[in-house]
Scaffold this motif. Structure first.
Motif, PDB file in Angstrom:
ATOM      1  N   GLY A 292      -7.447 -19.018 -32.433  1.00  0.00           N
ATOM      2  CA  GLY A 292      -8.184 -19.343 -33.648  1.00  0.00           C
ATOM      3  C   GLY A 292      -8.646 -18.112 -34.401  1.00  0.00           C
ATOM      4  N   VAL A 293      -7.782 -17.092 -34.462  1.00  0.00           N
ATOM      5  CA  VAL A 293      -8.118 -15.864 -35.182  1.00  0.00           C
ATOM      6  C   VAL A 293      -7.011 -15.555 -36.185  1.00  0.00           C
ATOM      7  N   ALA A 294      -7.300 -14.655 -37.095  1.00  0.00           N
ATOM      8  CA  ALA A 294      -6.291 -14.213 -38.053  1.00  0.00           C
ATOM      9  C   ALA A 294      -5.320 -13.254 -37.361  1.00  0.00           C
ATOM     10  N   LYS A 295      -4.088 -13.213 -37.863  1.00  0.00           N
ATOM     11  CA  LYS A 295      -3.085 -12.336 -37.266  1.00  0.00           C
ATOM     12  C   LYS A 295      -3.531 -10.885 -37.272  1.00  0.00           C
ATOM     13  N   ALA A 296      -4.241 -10.494 -38.313  1.00  0.00           N
ATOM     14  CA  ALA A 296      -4.711  -9.109 -38.404  1.00  0.00           C
ATOM     15  C   ALA A 296      -5.640  -8.751 -37.250  1.00  0.00           C
ATOM     16  N   SER A 297      -6.372  -9.751 -36.738  1.00  0.00           N
ATOM     17  CA  SER A 297      -7.295  -9.485 -35.626  1.00  0.00           C
ATOM     18  C   SER A 297      -6.548  -9.005 -34.393  1.00  0.00           C
ATOM     19  N   LEU A 298      -5.386  -9.595 -34.155  1.00  0.00           N
ATOM     20  CA  LEU A 298      -4.611  -9.197 -32.981  1.00  0.00           C
ATOM     21  C   LEU A 298      -4.142  -7.752 -33.098  1.00  0.00           C
ATOM     22  N   TYR A 299      -3.593  -7.414 -34.240  1.00  0.00           N
ATOM     23  CA  TYR A 299      -3.057  -6.064 -34.408  1.00  0.00           C
ATOM     24  C   TYR A 299      -4.163  -5.023 -34.534  1.00  0.00           C
ATOM     25  N   ASN A 300      -5.293  -5.413 -35.120  1.00  0.00           N
ATOM     26  CA  ASN A 300      -6.420  -4.486 -35.207  1.00  0.00           C
ATOM     27  C   ASN A 300      -7.038  -4.233 -33.833  1.00  0.00           C
ATOM     28  N   THR A 301      -6.966  -5.244 -32.964  1.00  0.00           N
ATOM     29  CA  THR A 301      -7.591  -5.140 -31.642  1.00  0.00           C
ATOM     30  C   THR A 301      -6.666  -4.510 -30.608  1.00  0.00           C
ATOM     31  N   PHE A 302      -5.409  -4.946 -30.583  1.00  0.00           N
ATOM     32  CA  PHE A 302      -4.482  -4.498 -29.540  1.00  0.00           C
ATOM     33  C   PHE A 302      -3.326  -3.639 -30.058  1.00  0.00           C
ATOM     34  N   GLY A 303      -3.009  -3.761 -31.318  1.00  0.00           N
ATOM     35  CA  GLY A 303      -1.949  -2.936 -31.885  1.00  0.00           C
ATOM     36  C   GLY A 303      -0.555  -3.518 -31.766  1.00  0.00           C
ATOM     37  N   SER A 304      -0.290  -4.245 -30.677  1.00  0.00           N
ATOM     38  CA  SER A 304       1.039  -4.809 -30.453  1.00  0.00           C
ATOM     39  C   SER A 304       0.956  -5.893 -29.388  1.00  0.00           C
ATOM     40  N   LYS A 305       2.017  -6.685 -29.283  1.00  0.00           N
ATOM     41  CA  LYS A 305       2.062  -7.699 -28.244  1.00  0.00           C
ATOM     42  C   LYS A 305       2.078  -7.040 -26.865  1.00  0.00           C
ATOM     43  N   GLU A 306       2.787  -5.924 -26.735  1.00  0.00           N
ATOM     44  CA  GLU A 306       2.859  -5.248 -25.438  1.00  0.00           C
ATOM     45  C   GLU A 306       1.478  -4.867 -24.932  1.00  0.00           C
ATOM     46  N   GLU A 307       0.634  -4.372 -25.831  1.00  0.00           N
ATOM     47  CA  GLU A 307      -0.715  -3.988 -25.417  1.00  0.00           C
ATOM     48  C   GLU A 307      -1.568  -5.206 -25.108  1.00  0.00           C
ATOM     49  N   LEU A 308      -1.283  -6.329 -25.768  1.00  0.00           N
ATOM     50  CA  LEU A 308      -1.985  -7.572 -25.425  1.00  0.00           C
ATOM     51  C   LEU A 308      -1.593  -8.013 -24.021  1.00  0.00           C
ATOM     52  N   VAL A 309      -0.308  -7.933 -23.683  1.00  0.00           N
ATOM     53  CA  VAL A 309       0.152  -8.277 -22.336  1.00  0.00           C
ATOM     54  C   VAL A 309      -0.495  -7.342 -21.315  1.00  0.00           C
ATOM     55  N   HIS A 310      -0.563  -6.065 -21.653  1.00  0.00           N
ATOM     56  CA  HIS A 310      -1.189  -5.072 -20.765  1.00  0.00           C
ATOM     57  C   HIS A 310      -2.647  -5.450 -20.498  1.00  0.00           C
ATOM     58  N   ALA A 311      -3.377  -5.817 -21.563  1.00  0.00           N
ATOM     59  CA  ALA A 311      -4.785  -6.195 -21.407  1.00  0.00           C
ATOM     60  C   ALA A 311      -4.923  -7.493 -20.605  1.00  0.00           C
ATOM     61  N   TYR A 312      -4.011  -8.421 -20.826  1.00  0.00           N
ATOM     62  CA  TYR A 312      -4.000  -9.681 -20.069  1.00  0.00           C
ATOM     63  C   TYR A 312      -3.840  -9.416 -18.574  1.00  0.00           C
ATOM     64  N   LEU A 313      -2.929  -8.506 -18.217  1.00  0.00           N
ATOM     65  CA  LEU A 313      -2.715  -8.179 -16.806  1.00  0.00           C
ATOM     66  C   LEU A 313      -3.910  -7.439 -16.220  1.00  0.00           C
ATOM     67  N   GLN A 314      -4.513  -6.571 -16.997  1.00  0.00           N
ATOM     68  CA  GLN A 314      -5.717  -5.884 -16.517  1.00  0.00           C
ATOM     69  C   GLN A 314      -6.836  -6.887 -16.226  1.00  0.00           C
ATOM     70  N   ALA A 315      -6.970  -7.892 -17.104  1.00  0.00           N
ATOM     71  CA  ALA A 315      -8.001  -8.910 -16.896  1.00  0.00           C
ATOM     72  C   ALA A 315      -7.724  -9.719 -15.628  1.00  0.00           C
ATOM     73  N   ARG A 316      -6.455 -10.040 -15.378  1.00  0.00           N
ATOM     74  CA  ARG A 316      -6.105 -10.762 -14.150  1.00  0.00           C
ATOM     75  C   ARG A 316      -6.387  -9.899 -12.923  1.00  0.00           C
ATOM     76  N   HIS A 317      -6.069  -8.619 -13.034  1.00  0.00           N
ATOM     77  CA  HIS A 317      -6.343  -7.678 -11.937  1.00  0.00           C
ATOM     78  C   HIS A 317      -7.831  -7.699 -11.597  1.00  0.00           C
ATOM     79  N   GLU A 318      -8.675  -7.614 -12.602  1.00  0.00           N
ATOM     80  CA  GLU A 318     -10.120  -7.614 -12.370  1.00  0.00           C
ATOM     81  C   GLU A 318     -10.576  -8.922 -11.735  1.00  0.00           C
ATOM     82  N   ARG A 319     -10.001 -10.030 -12.184  1.00  0.00           N
ATOM     83  CA  ARG A 319     -10.381 -11.331 -11.640  1.00  0.00           C
ATOM     84  C   ARG A 319      -9.958 -11.467 -10.181  1.00  0.00           C
TER      85      ARG A 319
END
Length: 219
Positions: free
Chosen positions: A48-75
């Protein structure tokens, strides 16, 4: 242009940041369907965010996947450490790693190891591979540290063997649809530990009474 609307909130509900919403959406979609199958637009829509939010926050899909895996690691590390805190001895803690792993095997939404899935689809040298390697190193390091505390002669070798059992348990739980697979992994790990303890050098082979009692009770 169609403006993306955020999710409806109930009174008093704390509003999550765009980063948190994107990570929550990515966590659900990537884990259930795979990081390559799920496109950016679906993550944005669910978050429920604008597309610009994703690129402003993570820069790319690859970095979003990287952050997703880091979050799973922490969990995962948080869950395992909470289970380990229940046990006093290194041997009990080593075996408790399998118990902690087994806590999620019965979940109907369990789809196997997220890191295995992401690694299979990752570009060599990418930040996704880096996140996978970090997780693998953490698991191996946990086994190695506890094996070292036990005083076995080759803690790194034992840690590798235990990690293979850990990996196999997750694969069996997923492929065989067996939520009790962790019990077989734990039993095999206990046998490996007992052998490693018997093979310790004479100057480190003195087991205290509590450890001997624990090993005997678990056979």
């Amino acid at each position: 242009m169609v403006q993306t609307k955020g999710p409806t909130r109930t009174p008093g509900e704390v509003r999550l940041s765009a980063r948190e919403r994107l990570l929550n959406a990515a966590g659900e979609l990537f884990y259930a369907e795979g990081v390559q199958t799920v496109g950016i637009d679906r993550v944005i829509e669910q978050a429920g965010v604008a597309k610009a939010s994703l690129y402003n926050t993570f820069g790319s899909k690859e970095e979003l996947v990287h952050a997703y895996l880091q979050a799973r690691h922490e969990r995962i590390s948080g869950r395992i450490n909470r289970v380990l805190d229940r046990y006093p001895s290194p041997r009990e803690k080593l075996l408790a790693i399998f118990e902690a792993q087994g806590e999620i095997f019965g979940d109907p939404d369990y789809h196997g190891c997220a890191f295995v899935s992401a690694s299979a689809e990752a570009r060599p040298g990418s930040s996704v591979v880096e996140a996978v390697d970090d997780y693998r190193a953490w698991v191996r390091g946990l086994f190695t540290d506890l094996a070292t505390q036990l005083g076995v002669s080759e803690p790194a070798t034992l840690a590798q063997q235990l990690q293979m059992l850990y990996d196999g348990g997750g694969l069996s739980a997923r492929m065989d649809r067996d939520p009790q697979a962790w019990q077989a992994s734990r039993a095999a790990a206990a046998a490996l530990l007992d052998t490693a303890l018997l093979d310790r050098p004479p100057d480190t082979a003195l087991l205290d009474t509590a450890l001997l009692d624990t090993a005997t009770a678990e056979r």
